[in-house]
Design an enzyme around this catalytic site. Structure first.
Site, PDB file in Angstrom:
ATOM      1  N   SER A  50      27.372  70.504  77.039  1.00 21.28           N
ATOM      2  CA  SER A  50      26.705  70.689  78.327  1.00 21.28           C
ATOM      3  C   SER A  50      27.409  71.720  79.211  1.00 21.28           C
ATOM      4  O   SER A  50      26.775  72.356  80.053  1.00 21.28           O
ATOM      5  CB  SER A  50      26.604  69.367  79.072  1.00 21.28           C
ATOM      6  OG  SER A  50      27.854  68.705  79.096  1.00 21.28           O
TER       7      SER A  50
ATOM      8  N   ASP B   1      30.362  65.943  89.228  1.00 21.52           N
ATOM      9  CA  ASP B   1      30.412  64.544  88.797  1.00 21.52           C
ATOM     10  C   ASP B   1      31.740  64.281  88.088  1.00 21.52           C
ATOM     11  O   ASP B   1      31.848  63.364  87.276  1.00 21.52           O
ATOM     12  CB  ASP B   1      29.232  64.221  87.872  1.00 21.52           C
ATOM     13  CG  ASP B   1      29.226  65.098  86.629  1.00 21.52           C
ATOM     14  OD1 ASP B   1      30.074  66.014  86.528  1.00 21.52           O
ATOM     15  OD2 ASP B   1      28.373  64.898  85.751  1.00 21.52           O
TER      16      ASP B   1
ATOM     17  N   HIS C 277      31.126  67.929  85.024  1.00 17.35           N
ATOM     18  CA  HIS C 277      30.336  69.160  84.947  1.00 17.35           C
ATOM     19  C   HIS C 277      30.635  70.085  86.109  1.00 17.35           C
ATOM     20  O   HIS C 277      30.847  69.649  87.241  1.00 17.35           O
ATOM     21  CB  HIS C 277      28.844  68.826  84.914  1.00 17.35           C
ATOM     22  CG  HIS C 277      28.440  68.084  83.683  1.00 17.35           C
ATOM     23  ND1 HIS C 277      28.208  66.727  83.682  1.00 17.35           N
ATOM     24  CD2 HIS C 277      28.268  68.503  82.399  1.00 17.35           C
ATOM     25  CE1 HIS C 277      27.883  66.346  82.442  1.00 17.35           C
ATOM     26  NE2 HIS C 277      27.917  67.394  81.653  1.00 17.35           N
TER      27      HIS C 277
END
Lengths: 259, 236
Positions: free
Chosen positions: B61, B206, B209
């Site tokens: 990600s 968070d 990320h």
């Protein structure tokens, strides 16, 4: 165990504006039978990975409630959380004094827990935008809708001056699949249930994402679930229009005093 | 086979009798029901058929989200870069994707590999073994490419076992690539951990990320390093 206040007798049917964790309050919203809706049970996320990020994020939001005076509160999952990382947030939503309490991966249960454990303390937003449900993999469409309803009920009982806007769940996956059908079903339940709840409305922002060949484009959802900047721009149009309508429609003299 | 001169820890992990799950190509099973992982993989394979990237970013990600922000257009599009990041991917998933078509139609000069933080349940040694398996695979499929492994970032608001694990992964990988002419590890952490041990949500929204601001801090030095690598590749 968190204190959820006065718990109604399980047989009480009359709508009283409070949430009993076992039953949606109103007769009209009862699930089939008297079983508890698992999607309406408040539940914290357990730290399985080992870095406690969910609790850290929740704690930060509780702290933000002490310092901020938001006019608009966004609460939900990654669809809410990611919005704040794009320019559109600064352009359209920051100017409305909006707070973003989204956490990636959250289900209706997790949002309920957060709202019952400090994320509504000391604030009086005029509008609360709720966007959650796509991660409720263990629950049926009806249960998910019941969980979202429970969130809306909690908000209207804890924040009597707020207007709740529930966003419809978006389609997902590149091609038609069971989750698209499920999300459509959730939206369908919400469309019929939410208007019966005062101060709450449903807004479908999903128009245009599924093309005529039934595919979703990575231009709108980079992983067929999460929105790109272009995707957020598309949903922000109807949303900002509604928010402005609600905010401008709130008479000055009814503004809640916060302290 | 390996070009590592002396038997390293990764040799032991990769070639020992016990298989390393982090180094065994494994597709993602579609538990949720919308087939998104396979859709993305198929997209990457077909996307690559008419592209000629000089740089390929591949990973999880952290790579995928990079593609969504302005910083990609500013710094990496000009380098003719493709992005094959998939959220949640662990080393064994990236290994499967690269073994099953994502490298079949392209010859990038540099592959930027950023993966490992989501390998929950694996030890630092296993994760290193997974990363090194990917490095080896890239070498096999793209003999002229240079692989730039990015260090796994710290995570979590305060010190925690995953930060230690990630730091250990970086140390092991750095040692493992030190003797390889075609790969290196770049530490891209600009100092996210403050003196009190905390990480700010302004950098990692968070605590995992990157925010656009966090990406800028990571990508400016990465971009400079990449340009240097591309220039060197051009000379060879």
């Amino acid at each position: 165990m968190q204190n959820i206040g006065a718990v109604q007798h399980p047989c009480a049917r009359k709508y009283s504006g409070y949430i009993d964790k076992n039953y949606p309050s109103s007769e009209a919203f009862r699930m089939s039978g008297d079983e508890m809706n698992p999607a309406a049970v408040a539940q914290a996320v357990e730290d399985i990975q080992g870095d406690d990020r969910w609790m850290s994020q929740h704690t930060r939001f509780v702290q933000e409630c002490k310092d901020a005076e938001p006019e608009v509160l966004f609460i939900g999952d990654s669809m809410v959380q990611l919005m704040q990382q794009y320019e559109i947030w600064r352009e359209l939503f920051s100017p409305l004094h909006a707070l973003n309490f989204g956490i990636g991966g959250d289900t209706t249960c997790n949002v309920l827990w957060r709202l019952q454990n400090g994320e509504l303390d000391n604030i009086g937003p005029k509008v609360t935008v709720v966007w959650v449900g796509t991660n409720n993999h263990e629950h049926s469409a009806e249960q998910v809708a019941g969980g979202i309803l429970a969130i809306a009920q909690l908000l209207t009982s804890r924040l009597p001056k707020t207007k709740v806007v529930v966003l419809g769940l978006l389609a997902r996956g590149e091609w038609p699949n069971p989750l698209r059908e499920k999300n459509v079903a959730v939206n369908s339940f919400l469309r019929s249930w939410l208007p019966r709840l005062g101060h709450t409305q449903f807004l479908d922002v999903g128009a245009g994402f599924v093309h005529s060949d039934e595919t979703i484009s990575t231009r709108d959802m980079f992983d067929f679930l999460h929105l790109t900047a272009a995707g957020y721009r598309a949903i922000s149009k109807p949303l900002i229009d509604l928010l402005l309508q609600i905010l401008e429609g709130t008479p000055e003299e009814k503004r809640a005093s916060l302290v | 086979m390996h070009h590592i001169a002396n038997a390293s820890l990764t040799d032991k992990v990769m070639s020992s009798g016990d298989s390393n799950p982090a180094a065994t190509p494994t597709p993602c099973v579609d538990i949720q029901g919308d087939g998104r992982w396979m859709s993305l993989h198929n997209h990457f394979v077909s996307n690559s058929k008419d592209k000629e990237p000089d740089v390929l970013f591949v990973g999880d990600s952290l790579v995928q989200l990079l593609h969504q922000f302005e910083v990609w257009r500013e710094l990496f599009s000009p380098l003719h870069a493709l992005n094959f990041g998939v959220g949640g991917d662990e080393t064994q998933h990236v290994l499967w994707r690269l073994s099953n078509g994502e490298l079949a139609h392209i010859s990038p000069k540099v592959v930027v590999l950023w993966v490992g933080t989501h390998n929950h349940g694996h030890t630092a040694e296993q994760i290193c073994g997974g990363i090194m398996a990917i490095v080896q695979l890239i070498k096999d499929k793209l003999p002229k490419a240079y692989t730039l492994v990015l260090g796994v970032l710290p995570r979590g608001k305060m010190p925690n076992p995953l930060r230690e694990r990630n730091a250990q992964v970086n140390k092991l990988v750095k040692d493992a690539v030190s003797s390889l002419p075609h790969a290196s590890l770049l530490n891209v952490d600009p100092g996210f951990v403050h003196s009190d041990g905390s990480i700010s949500h302004q950098d990692l929204y968070d605590f995992l990320h990157l925010t656009p601001q966090g990406y800028q801090a990571v990508c400016q030095p990465l971009h400079a390093h990449l340009k240097g690598l591309l220039e060197k590749q051009a000379e060879n």
